[in-house]
Motif scaffolding. Structure first.
Motif, PDB file in Angstrom:
ATOM      1  N   GLU A  11       0.920  -1.228  -0.378  1.00  0.00           N
ATOM      2  CA  GLU A  11      -0.322  -0.181   0.446  1.00  0.00           C
ATOM      3  C   GLU A  11       0.358   1.607   0.023  1.00  0.00           C
ATOM      4  OE1 GLU A  11      -3.578  -0.648   2.594  1.00  0.00           O
ATOM      5  OE2 GLU A  11      -3.531   1.384   1.893  1.00  0.00           O
ATOM      6  N   TYR A 109      -1.908   6.319   8.748  1.00  0.00           N
ATOM      7  CA  TYR A 109      -2.346   7.808   7.585  1.00  0.00           C
ATOM      8  C   TYR A 109      -2.707   9.669   7.952  1.00  0.00           C
ATOM      9  CZ  TYR A 109      -6.296   9.406   4.803  1.00  0.00           C
ATOM     10  OH  TYR A 109      -7.586  10.088   3.557  1.00  0.00           O
ATOM     11  N   THR A 141      -8.357  -0.100   5.753  1.00  0.00           N
ATOM     12  CA  THR A 141      -8.242   0.301   4.847  1.00  0.00           C
ATOM     13  C   THR A 141      -9.200  -0.717   3.377  1.00  0.00           C
ATOM     14  OG1 THR A 141      -6.245  -0.734   3.636  1.00  0.00           O
ATOM     15  CG2 THR A 141      -6.271   1.382   4.977  1.00  0.00           C
ATOM     16  N   THR A 147      -4.574   0.421   9.966  1.00  0.00           N
ATOM     17  CA  THR A 147      -4.083   1.832   9.933  1.00  0.00           C
ATOM     18  C   THR A 147      -4.899   2.513  10.892  1.00  0.00           C
ATOM     19  OG1 THR A 147      -4.280   1.422   7.856  1.00  0.00           O
ATOM     20  CG2 THR A 147      -3.699   4.062   8.533  1.00  0.00           C
ATOM     21  N   ARG A 149      -5.454   5.936  11.670  1.00  0.00           N
ATOM     22  CA  ARG A 149      -6.067   7.422  10.943  1.00  0.00           C
ATOM     23  C   ARG A 149      -5.542   8.631  12.110  1.00  0.00           C
ATOM     24  NH1 ARG A 149     -11.081   6.860  11.349  1.00  0.00           N
ATOM     25  NH2 ARG A 149     -11.212   6.334   8.606  1.00  0.00           N
TER      26      ARG A 149
END
Length: 516
Positions: A11, A109, A141, A147, A149
């Motif tokens: 990614e 992220y 994701t 992930t 944020r």
């Protein structure tokens, strides 16, 4: 966890490869990063130490990695992490990155709307290798990657030197040894290897505690180096104006403690020997030495076998390991065979027991094999040399070799039925000596005589022969109970458990020649 890492790499890949490209001139990259640091200092950056994380990558993955995206979103799990920025993918109003701590990696992220335009803009100028802290909420994701944020982001330490290209890591073996810090950053197998090493040592300690052995510490600086036949390192103590030696073994001090009434004693110790360097030898190495009163070498063999089996189970969760393409099963009973029997087993022709105790015969066979030896060496030394020449490389499965010549065992008790042979064993696995032990010599007059013989050999030029240790003989004169002891090579054991071909792979900072 492995799948998560792969998804993170997929990614957030393309721009990171360019940032870490080894083709760029390293000096230019360093200059650019120093310029960035100078600008940061102008803005008030000062390597802060007031950031506190509350989560680690591995625990987050274990707790939330398998949750569905909608369920994770509904929980609104907050986390604060910190680690090294290993991958970065910069886009317009949103960017990705991968942060690595000592347990693993987690994706982050960063965006204008959640993190803030100013922090996101700063992040775009940070480099691979920078150490950062981040707070936010976990989510998944579209590809299912766990992930963070990010709602708050902070630079904690600036990396001025570029990391090796991420897909290949530090591939030069010598540089891996010289720059272990980079090897550990880039090589997951190296991190695993040293985690296994730590678990091996802890497993041994746990076992010894449950069997009422007392862990002790003995001097590393000694006035007389003893406990093994090896060439020592010498140093000088200014205040006392005396030469001292880095210990080659803790044996004589540990047996003094047995004389003093500590009947079950051990030490996990660092030893130093001024000898050659190879895939099996480093000038300083780690051993575990253990002594138990009112036992003999057969007890100690059994203890060593149990210890190694326990270490494998506690470090790896299994007693079966693969080393250099061969399977080694530490769960099975270890073989036991005398040195003479082993020589006869692997000799190219049949030799009788009488021949293997005949100095003239042994000298001839060693000469045939191109092995040099001292003209004054007795049959025992030649017997051992023939064993080392013909047998050691063949001992793949765990095998105890017993019945060593007393001539090469100056601290071992002799057999009553045959004084030329000592109650001694060595454990070999994959052709490597892993452990050495024996029934301890507790006759002070016999020990004094053997020290005198060692002193004679040293005077004749043998730099590895022992010194005469009058204080140790005096300790024996107070009475050492019947005792057995053994030393286990921790480094070589970890080599076997981690499929490492060289001892340098399992020592954090092995000794190397200086770089030009």
């Amino acid at each position: 966890m492995q799948e998560g890492k792969k998804r993170a790499q997929n990614e957030a890949n393309a721009p990171a490869a360019a940032e870490a490209a080894p083709a760029q001139d390293e000096n230019k990259i360093i200059a650019e990063r120093r310029a960035k640091l100078a600008k940061l200092r102008e803005e008030g950056f000062s390597y802060p130490n007031d950031f506190a994380r509350d989560q680690m990558a591995e625990k987050l993955d274990a707790a939330y990695g398998e949750l569905a995206a909608d369920e994770l979103e509904s929980r609104q799990v907050k986390a604060t992490i910190a680690g090294r920025l290993m991958l970065k993918r910069v886009m317009g109003k949103a960017s990705f990155g991968v942060v690595q701590d000592h347990t693993g990696r987690i994706q982050i992220y960063v965006s204008d709307d959640q993190t803030g335009k100013d922090q996101h803009a700063a992040y775009k100028h940070w480099d691979i290798g920078d150490i950062i802290g981040a707070s936010g909420v976990l989510f998944k994701t579209r590809t299912g990657e766990l992930t963070l944020r990010v709602t708050a982001l902070r630079l904690l330490s600036k990396s001025l030197r570029p990391l090796p290209e991420k897909w290949h890591g530090l591939t030069d073996v010598e540089q891996r040894y010289r720059q272990r810090h980079i090897d550990l950053l880039m090589n997951e197998h190296s991190r695993w290897t040293f985690a296994v090493r730590s678990r091996v040592v802890q497993g041994l300690r746990d076992f010894m505690a449950t069997t009422n052995y007392l862990e002790v510490e003995t001097p590393m600086l000694q006035p007389i180096p003893g406990g093994a036949t090896a060439r020592p390192f010498r140093t000088h103590h200014n205040a006392l104006d005396m030469d001292l030696y880095l210990r080659i073994a803790p044996e004589l001090y540990l047996k003094r403690l047995v004389v003093g009434g500590i009947e079950k004693v051990y030490e996990i110790n660092r030893n130093f020997r001024n000898e050659g360097i190879s895939t099996k030898h480093n000038p300083e190495f780690t051993m575990m030495e253990v002594y138990c009163a009112y036992t003999n070498f057969t007890y100690m063999m059994s203890l060593v076998e149990v210890l190694i089996r326990h270490a494998a189970q506690s470090a790896l969760g299994t007693t079966s390991v693969t080393y250099q393409g061969r399977t080694l099963d530490f769960g099975k009973p270890f073989a036991r065979i005398s040195m003479s029997e082993a020589i006869r087993k692997y000799a190219p022709e049949y030799w009788s027991n009488a021949q293997l105790h005949d100095r003239h015969f042994l000298a001839g066979k060693l000469t045939e094999h191109g092995v040099e030896f001292d003209a004054g060496a007795g049959w025992g030394a030649l017997h051992l040399m023939l064993f080392e020449t013909l047998v050691e490389k063949n001992l793949v499965e765990p095998t105890f070799i017993v019945d060593f010549p007393a001539e090469v065992s100056p601290l071992s008790r002799r057999y009553d039925r045959n004084p030329e042979v000592a109650e001694r064993f060595e454990l070999f696995i994959d052709g490597k000596e892993i452990a050495n032990g024996f029934s301890e010599l507790n006759d002070p007059e016999d020990q004094a005589a053997r020290f005198r013989e060692q002193a004679r050999l040293k005077d004749a030029g043998d730099q590895e022969a022992m010194y005469y240790d009058d204080d140790y003989v005096r300790a024996l004169e107070y009475g050492l109970p019947p005792t057995s002891g053994a030393g286990i090579g921790i480094d070589r054991l970890v080599m076997l458990f981690t499929d490492s071909p060289s001892i340098r792979d399992v020592i954090y900072f092995p000794h190397m020649r200086p770089e030009s």
